[in-house]
Scaffold this motif. Sequence first.
Motif, mmCIF file in Angstrom:
data_model
loop_
_atom_site.group_PDB
_atom_site.id
_atom_site.type_symbol
_atom_site.label_atom_id
_atom_site.label_comp_id
_atom_site.label_asym_id
_atom_site.label_seq_id
_atom_site.Cartn_x
_atom_site.Cartn_y
_atom_site.Cartn_z
ATOM 1 N N PRO A 1 31.168 -99.643 -12.190
ATOM 2 C CA PRO A 1 30.028 -100.549 -11.913
ATOM 3 C C PRO A 1 30.117 -101.864 -12.669
ATOM 4 O O PRO A 1 29.806 -102.937 -12.114
ATOM 5 C CB PRO A 1 28.813 -99.721 -12.355
ATOM 6 C CG PRO A 1 29.261 -98.300 -12.231
ATOM 7 C CD PRO A 1 30.694 -98.304 -12.611
ATOM 8 N N ARG B 1 32.661 -104.076 -10.927
ATOM 9 C CA ARG B 1 32.153 -104.658 -9.680
ATOM 10 C C ARG B 1 31.232 -105.835 -9.959
ATOM 11 O O ARG B 1 31.286 -106.868 -9.284
ATOM 12 C CB ARG B 1 31.408 -103.593 -8.883
ATOM 13 C CG ARG B 1 32.310 -102.515 -8.293
ATOM 14 C CD ARG B 1 31.513 -101.550 -7.461
ATOM 15 N NE ARG B 1 32.366 -100.536 -6.859
ATOM 16 C CZ ARG B 1 31.910 -99.540 -6.075
ATOM 17 N NH1 ARG B 1 30.608 -99.446 -5.813
ATOM 18 N NH2 ARG B 1 32.754 -98.663 -5.574
ATOM 19 N N GLU B 2 30.407 -105.705 -10.964
ATOM 20 C CA GLU B 2 29.495 -106.798 -11.309
ATOM 21 C C GLU B 2 30.274 -108.009 -11.811
ATOM 22 O O GLU B 2 29.926 -109.162 -11.482
ATOM 23 C CB GLU B 2 28.504 -106.326 -12.381
ATOM 24 C CG GLU B 2 27.388 -107.315 -12.683
ATOM 25 C CD GLU B 2 26.478 -107.511 -11.502
ATOM 26 O OE1 GLU B 2 25.828 -108.591 -11.426
ATOM 27 O OE2 GLU B 2 26.403 -106.609 -10.633
ATOM 28 N N LYS C 1 31.796 -109.710 -8.851
ATOM 29 C CA LYS C 1 30.775 -110.394 -8.059
ATOM 30 C C LYS C 1 30.402 -111.739 -8.659
ATOM 31 O O LYS C 1 30.145 -112.716 -7.946
ATOM 32 C CB LYS C 1 29.540 -109.502 -7.950
ATOM 33 C CG LYS C 1 28.439 -110.073 -7.075
ATOM 34 C CD LYS C 1 27.296 -109.097 -6.973
ATOM 35 C CE LYS C 1 26.181 -109.674 -6.105
ATOM 36 N NZ LYS C 1 25.038 -108.733 -5.989
ATOM 37 N N ARG D 1 28.323 -106.749 0.620
ATOM 38 C CA ARG D 1 28.333 -105.383 0.087
ATOM 39 C C ARG D 1 27.491 -104.495 0.972
ATOM 40 O O ARG D 1 26.313 -104.761 1.158
ATOM 41 C CB ARG D 1 27.818 -105.354 -1.364
ATOM 42 C CG ARG D 1 28.609 -106.225 -2.325
ATOM 43 C CD ARG D 1 30.039 -105.720 -2.466
ATOM 44 N NE ARG D 1 30.793 -106.555 -3.398
ATOM 45 C CZ ARG D 1 32.072 -106.356 -3.685
ATOM 46 N NH1 ARG D 1 32.716 -105.376 -3.086
ATOM 47 N NH2 ARG D 1 32.703 -107.160 -4.522
ATOM 48 N N ILE D 2 28.094 -103.483 1.520
ATOM 49 C CA ILE D 2 27.389 -102.529 2.378
ATOM 50 C C ILE D 2 27.237 -101.224 1.603
ATOM 51 O O ILE D 2 28.228 -100.596 1.242
ATOM 52 C CB ILE D 2 28.126 -102.296 3.702
ATOM 53 C CG1 ILE D 2 28.280 -103.616 4.465
ATOM 54 C CG2 ILE D 2 27.399 -101.281 4.553
ATOM 55 C CD1 ILE D 2 29.061 -103.475 5.735
ATOM 56 N N ASN D 3 25.996 -100.855 1.349
ATOM 57 C CA ASN D 3 25.741 -99.596 0.629
ATOM 58 C C ASN D 3 25.744 -98.429 1.600
ATOM 59 O O ASN D 3 25.100 -98.468 2.656
ATOM 60 C CB ASN D 3 24.389 -99.669 -0.099
ATOM 61 C CG ASN D 3 24.391 -100.745 -1.164
ATOM 62 O OD1 ASN D 3 25.414 -100.996 -1.793
ATOM 63 N ND2 ASN D 3 23.252 -101.401 -1.361
ATOM 64 N N ALA D 4 26.525 -97.402 1.256
ATOM 65 C CA ALA D 4 26.606 -96.232 2.151
ATOM 66 C C ALA D 4 25.283 -95.482 2.156
ATOM 67 O O ALA D 4 24.629 -95.340 1.105
ATOM 68 C CB ALA D 4 27.730 -95.313 1.649
#
Length: 235
Positions: free
Chosen positions: A177, A180-181, A184, A232-235
């Motif tokens: 995490p 990823r931040e 971004k 970003r697509i959240n599952a």
Amino acid sequence: MPRKRPGRVRTKNTNRREALKLSTIAPEDYNVRPGEVKSIACPDCRTWRRLMGDTVLKIREHCISDKVADGEKHVTCPGSHQLVVIDIDVRRWQARQDRLLRDAMPQENRRAARQFYKPLPAPAAPVTRIHAEVTLETARRAYLAHLEECVRCGTGQHCTHGGVLAHRYVLLRNEEPARREARKQTAPAARRAQWSERGGETVETANNRCRQWPKGTVSEYRGPQVPTEPLRINA
């Protein structure tokens, strides 16, 4: 290792013939190799007999027939007690005989006098010791592959390598995490740096003058709707 004693000459009798010189007979009809029992093919009966003596060599007494034990008459061979003189170079004779034996040997049985052994490759380093860029996916694959091969890790208890791989996978999973931040936040800045490095709006303006673009399209670089943030697509 006990030393081989030469056979003793128990009699001074000879067959009253002139001494036989090895240089006058075929090289393959005698054996005078150092460390081996000296022998010769009797010139009369053509059977191999031992050469007795150390300095004075004589052909050992023998009979013509080899079937005396079966009842045949014992007839002494005329070649018994034949004097033999070694008038050859033993080393040169031995080298020539070795070469002849090597040439007569089948090709599949020959081998070089000196053997060259191919060095064994070094064993591969374990996966836990390979220093390379490890991502979350590669750590997961390495851990699952180890579980399939290791018997101890399949029972629920990790071995030494399995524990290291599991710890590495959990550590990367917990840090994902934050990575990823960070990506971004640095993505827009990186795109702006690339845009300024390639010329920015100057290149875009020069490219737009080459052709007419449909209404609503800024340029082929941007398009009608180009997002500026990562999708970003959240599952």
